[in-house]
Design a protein around this motif. Structure first.
Motif, PDB file in Angstrom:
ATOM      1  N   THR A  79       0.857  -1.179   0.000  1.00  7.10           N
ATOM      2  CA  THR A  79       0.000   0.000   0.000  1.00  7.10           C
ATOM      3  C   THR A  79       0.893   1.229   0.000  1.00  7.10           C
ATOM      4  OG1 THR A  79      -1.741  -1.177   1.169  1.00  7.10           O
ATOM      5  CG2 THR A  79      -1.822   1.237   1.220  1.00  7.10           C
ATOM      6  N   SER A 109      -9.736  -0.437  -7.037  1.00  6.58           N
ATOM      7  CA  SER A 109      -8.712   0.486  -6.569  1.00  6.58           C
ATOM      8  C   SER A 109      -8.675   1.742  -7.431  1.00  6.58           C
ATOM      9  CB  SER A 109      -7.342  -0.192  -6.630  1.00  6.58           C
ATOM     10  OG  SER A 109      -6.312   0.702  -6.287  1.00  6.58           O
ATOM     11  N   GLU A 110      -8.424   2.870  -6.791  1.00  4.46           N
ATOM     12  CA  GLU A 110      -8.262   4.129  -7.528  1.00  4.46           C
ATOM     13  C   GLU A 110      -7.010   4.095  -8.403  1.00  4.46           C
ATOM     14  OE1 GLU A 110      -8.294   7.454  -4.811  1.00  4.46           O
ATOM     15  OE2 GLU A 110     -10.088   6.703  -3.826  1.00  4.46           O
ATOM     16  N   ASN A 126      -0.698  -0.689  -4.597  1.00  5.01           N
ATOM     17  CA  ASN A 126      -2.011  -0.091  -4.454  1.00  5.01           C
ATOM     18  C   ASN A 126      -1.868   1.271  -3.789  1.00  5.01           C
ATOM     19  OD1 ASN A 126      -4.960  -0.374  -4.585  1.00  5.01           O
ATOM     20  ND2 ASN A 126      -4.833  -0.300  -2.363  1.00  5.01           N
ATOM     21  N   LYS A 129      -6.438   4.720  -0.099  1.00  5.15           N
ATOM     22  CA  LYS A 129      -7.585   5.596  -0.333  1.00  5.15           C
ATOM     23  C   LYS A 129      -7.375   6.909   0.378  1.00  5.15           C
ATOM     24  CE  LYS A 129     -11.406   2.642  -1.410  1.00  5.15           C
ATOM     25  NZ  LYS A 129     -12.220   3.199  -2.434  1.00  5.15           N
ATOM     26  N   SER A 130      -7.717   8.002  -0.324  1.00  2.00           N
ATOM     27  CA  SER A 130      -7.529   9.317   0.283  1.00  2.00           C
ATOM     28  C   SER A 130      -8.708   9.731   1.123  1.00  2.00           C
ATOM     29  CB  SER A 130      -7.268  10.350  -0.801  1.00  2.00           C
ATOM     30  OG  SER A 130      -8.158  10.209  -1.877  1.00  2.00           O
TER      31      SER A 130
END
Length: 130
Positions: A79, A109-110, A126, A129-130
Motif C-alpha cells: 500500500t 482500486s483508484e 495499491n 484511499k484518500s
C-alpha cells in the motif's frame, strides 16, 4: 525499524543475487534498510534480514545450485501512501522486469499496478484511499 511483533516473515531464496536484490529494494522503498548479512565462504548470502516500509524480510542465496524461480502466484501487496510514491515504485520495479497489470484505476482500486521485477519477485502496488 524492525517490527518486533511480527510473527511471520517472508524469506526469499535468490539464485546468487540476494544482496543485490536487498540493496535494490532498500533503495526503492522508504523506511527501508539492510539489517544483517551473514555470508558463506564464497561470499553468497547464508542469511540476511532487511526492512521495507517497516516490514522485515529475510533473504538467502540458493546453495544447492538448482534454479527455483519466483512466481506471480505469490506476490507482495504494497500500500503506497501517495501518488508520487506508487508512480516511482512502479517505475523502478518495472525496470528490467515486466508489467503484469498496468498502473491504472480498477473497480477495486483508484490506482493499482502489478509488476514482476528483474529478480522475478511479483509486487502488487495499491494507492491508499484518500
Amino acid at each position: 525499524m524492525r517490527n518486533s511483533n511480527q510473527k511471520i516473515t517472508t524469506c526469499f531464496m535468490f539464485n546468487g543475487k540476494a544482496e543485490e536484490a536487498m540493496n535494490f529494494y532498500a533503495s526503492v522503498f522508504d523506511q527501508s534498510e539492510i539489517n544483517s548479512v551473514f555470508r558463506h565462504e564464497d561470499g553468497t548470502v547464508l542469511h540476511a534480514t532487511f526492512t521495507l516500509k517497516g516490514q522485515t524480510f529475510m533473504a538467502i542465496d540458493n546453495s544447492n545450485k538448482q534454479e527455483h524461480p519466483f512466481t506471480p502466484a505469490m506476490s507482495l501487496f504494497v500500500t503506497c501512501d501517495t501518488e508520487e510514491e506508487i508512480n516511482r515504485v512502479f517505475e523502478q520495479l518495472s525496470q528490467g522486469g515486466k508489467v503484469l497489470m498496468p498502473l491504472a484505476a480498477y473497480p477495486f482500486s483508484e490506482k493499482f499496478g502489478w509488476v514482476e521485477d528483474k529478480y522475478g519477485v511479483s509486487w502488487q502496488l495499491n494507492l491508499a484511499k484518500s
